[in-house]
Design an enzyme around this catalytic site. Structure first.
Site, short mmCIF file in Angstrom:
data_model
loop_
_atom_site.label_atom_id
_atom_site.label_comp_id
_atom_site.label_asym_id
_atom_site.label_seq_id
_atom_site.Cartn_x
_atom_site.Cartn_y
_atom_site.Cartn_z
N GLU A 216 -2.96 -8.80 2.70
CA GLU A 216 -3.39 -9.38 3.98
C GLU A 216 -4.89 -9.26 4.20
OE1 GLU A 216 -1.97 -6.49 3.56
OE2 GLU A 216 -2.64 -5.03 5.04
N CYS B 298 0.85 -1.20 0.00
CA CYS B 298 0.00 0.00 0.00
C CYS B 298 0.88 1.25 0.00
CB CYS B 298 -0.99 -0.03 1.15
SG CYS B 298 -2.34 1.16 0.93
N HIS C 261 -4.07 -4.42 -0.43
CA HIS C 261 -3.70 -5.08 0.83
C HIS C 261 -3.80 -6.59 0.69
CE1 HIS C 261 -3.34 -1.60 3.50
NE2 HIS C 261 -4.23 -1.05 2.70
#
Lengths: 252, 220
Positions: B188, B79, B186
């Site tokens: 994750e 990011c 992202h």
């Protein structure tokens, strides 16, 4: 192309999910982590956890819930309910939530939105607006305290102000449509979505899978949220996505 | 062992947890020595470009990162962490970045070619389109990942773009050159797809590879 998002909402009280009793395949239907993962597997694009704890202890427990959910969940999630200060935001975000949702506290002290946005960035500050149509003024009025208290504010101007102050997203609930299961409030959703430059999540009124496409196509919403129809298995996230897709809406 | 750089910005916790779920050992630290020892480093980040660069400079992490990259060990920016890898950003006035990759970070205009306004930030799930072969994309299908950002690297203006996404313009989504990689979204928070991409990055560290071996990997 950016997809429209389908967001199940979970009510959490004293660390346990309330409602959500229809999930027979779960070991424990009240466990926030288990339910969160269940929705993730179904294709939910995001989740919202609403803390409805009445006690201080319940609020503290919420931080533990957030930590546990963040350890297991690989999609973004927002936490709302009882967030009144920068300190509250910090606790929830540090525990692993991606966004916090402010409602009554933001109306009472709008500077809170700016403080949060400056510290954490607009992308994690959601302002939740509870809206109810007022015949007298001919527009929607903002309500606070879980919809119990009418304010002097008009929804459209409050939405604009919230965004100017740093809100990165609006969670718009129609109190008129909520619980009626006749579909989202399209007029309200469209009016707010066209008035602001940030994403708007439509909430309140979803009664079947077909209602979601209307929120996107006619209401111009960027995301749509529902609670009971998912909890009570009147439809599933997968079914909603299929229905929306068939109407030509870009969906994951 | 993967090091996650703690410089006071961003959601370090969710990156660490994602790696944990993959069964990869990771630690969060601001200690230069410890970070240097890691088999791979991740620079996460949420917030403003200038604040982040100021912190990296003040903590001496800018120098540490450059030295680390020189060793050939894999490095991943996520990011804002990806944006920091480039030469400059126009966020809050022009700010110089780490300059590990060529290119500039610019803001979404918010108005499309027809003059119609669109929403900024670019927030939500968008589909990747792969541009170049890379060990990072091996065994992965083009799918949706979760983005949240208001600034971007123009994919049409850069030759280090491995995958892009379209949001009015072509947004650089996965970038990479030798051992330096970046993801604008992202991973994750990107469900199964995100986990696969993170897994591919951690595989690079397992080999304890140098930059040369990456070339071989991407050629095969």
């Amino acid at each position: 192309m950016l997809t429209k998002r389908i967001i199940p909402c979970l009510d959490v009280k004293e660390g346990r999910v309330v409602k959500g009793i229809q999930f027979v395949e779960l070991r424990d239907a009240g466990d926030p982590v288990e339910l969160a993962c269940f929705y993730d597997e179904q294709g939910a694009d995001e989740l919202v956890f609403l803390d409805i704890s009445a006690s201080h202890e319940g609020r503290k427990t919420m931080v533990e819930v957030v930590k546990a959910v963040a350890s297991e969940l690989a999609i973004p999630f927002t936490v709302g309910g009882g967030i009144n200060s920068l300190e509250d935001m910090k606790r929830i975000l540090r525990a692993g939530a991606d966004k916090v949702s402010l409602n009554t506290a933001a109306v009472l002290r709008p500077e809170l939105i700016t403080e949060g946005a400056n510290f954490y960035g607009s992308q994690c500050i959601v302002v939740a607006i509870d809206a109810k149509y007022d015949e007298e003024i001919g527009t929607w009025r903002v309500y606070t305290h879980g919809g119990r208290k009418a304010t002097e504010r008009d929804v459209i101007s409050w939405a604009k102000e919230a965004v100017e102050r740093g809100a990165g997203e609006l969670l718009l609930t129609s109190m008129d449509a909520d619980g009626e299961k006749k579909g989202f409030n399209i007029a309200l959703t469209k009016a707010v979505s066209e008035a602001v430059t940030v994403p708007v999540i439509a909430s309140g009124g979803a009664g079947n899978a077909d209602h979601f496409a209307e929120a996107f196509l006619d209401g111009k919403a960027d995301a749509a949220l529902a609670a009971s129809i998912f909890h009570y298995k009147e439809t599933s996230v997968a079914e909603v996505k299929e229905s929306v897709k068939q109407r030509g809406v870009c969906i994951r | 062992m993967i090091g996650i750089i703690d410089y006071g910005m961003g959601n370090l916790f969710s990156v660490e947890k994602a790696l944990e779920r993959l069964g990869v050992e990771a630690f969060i630290s601001d200690d230069h020595e410890r970070l240097r020892q890691a088999d791979g480093l991740i620079l996460p980040g949420v917030g403003a470009f200038k604040d982040a660069m100021d912190l990296l400079n003040e903590n001496g992490l800018t120098k540490m990162i450059h030295e680390y990259v020189q060793t050939g060990k894999p490095f991943l920016g996520i990011c804002l962490g990806m944006q920091l890898l480039f030469e400059s950003s126009e966020e809050n006035g022009l700010t110089n970045g780490l300059s590990l990759l060529p290119g500039k970070v610019i803001r979404f205009s918010g108005v499309d070619r027809k003059g119609e306004s669109y929403k900024v930030p670019h927030m939500g799930w968008n589909k990747l389109r792969f541009d170049q072969d890379s060990p990072l994309l091996q065994g992965v299908d083009e799918d949706y990942v979760y983005f949240v950002h208001s600034f971007y690297v123009d994919a049409d203006q850069s030759d280090v773009v491995l995958a892009e996404a379209n949001y009015d313009v072509n947004v650089a989504a996965v970038v990479g050159k030798e051992n330096v990689f970046g993801m604008q979204f992202h991973p994750e928070k990107s469900s199964v797809m995100g986990m696969q991409l993170l897994r591919n990055f951690t595989k690079l560290t397992e080999k304890g590879s140098t930059a040369d071996e990456f070339y071989n990997l991407s050629r095969n």
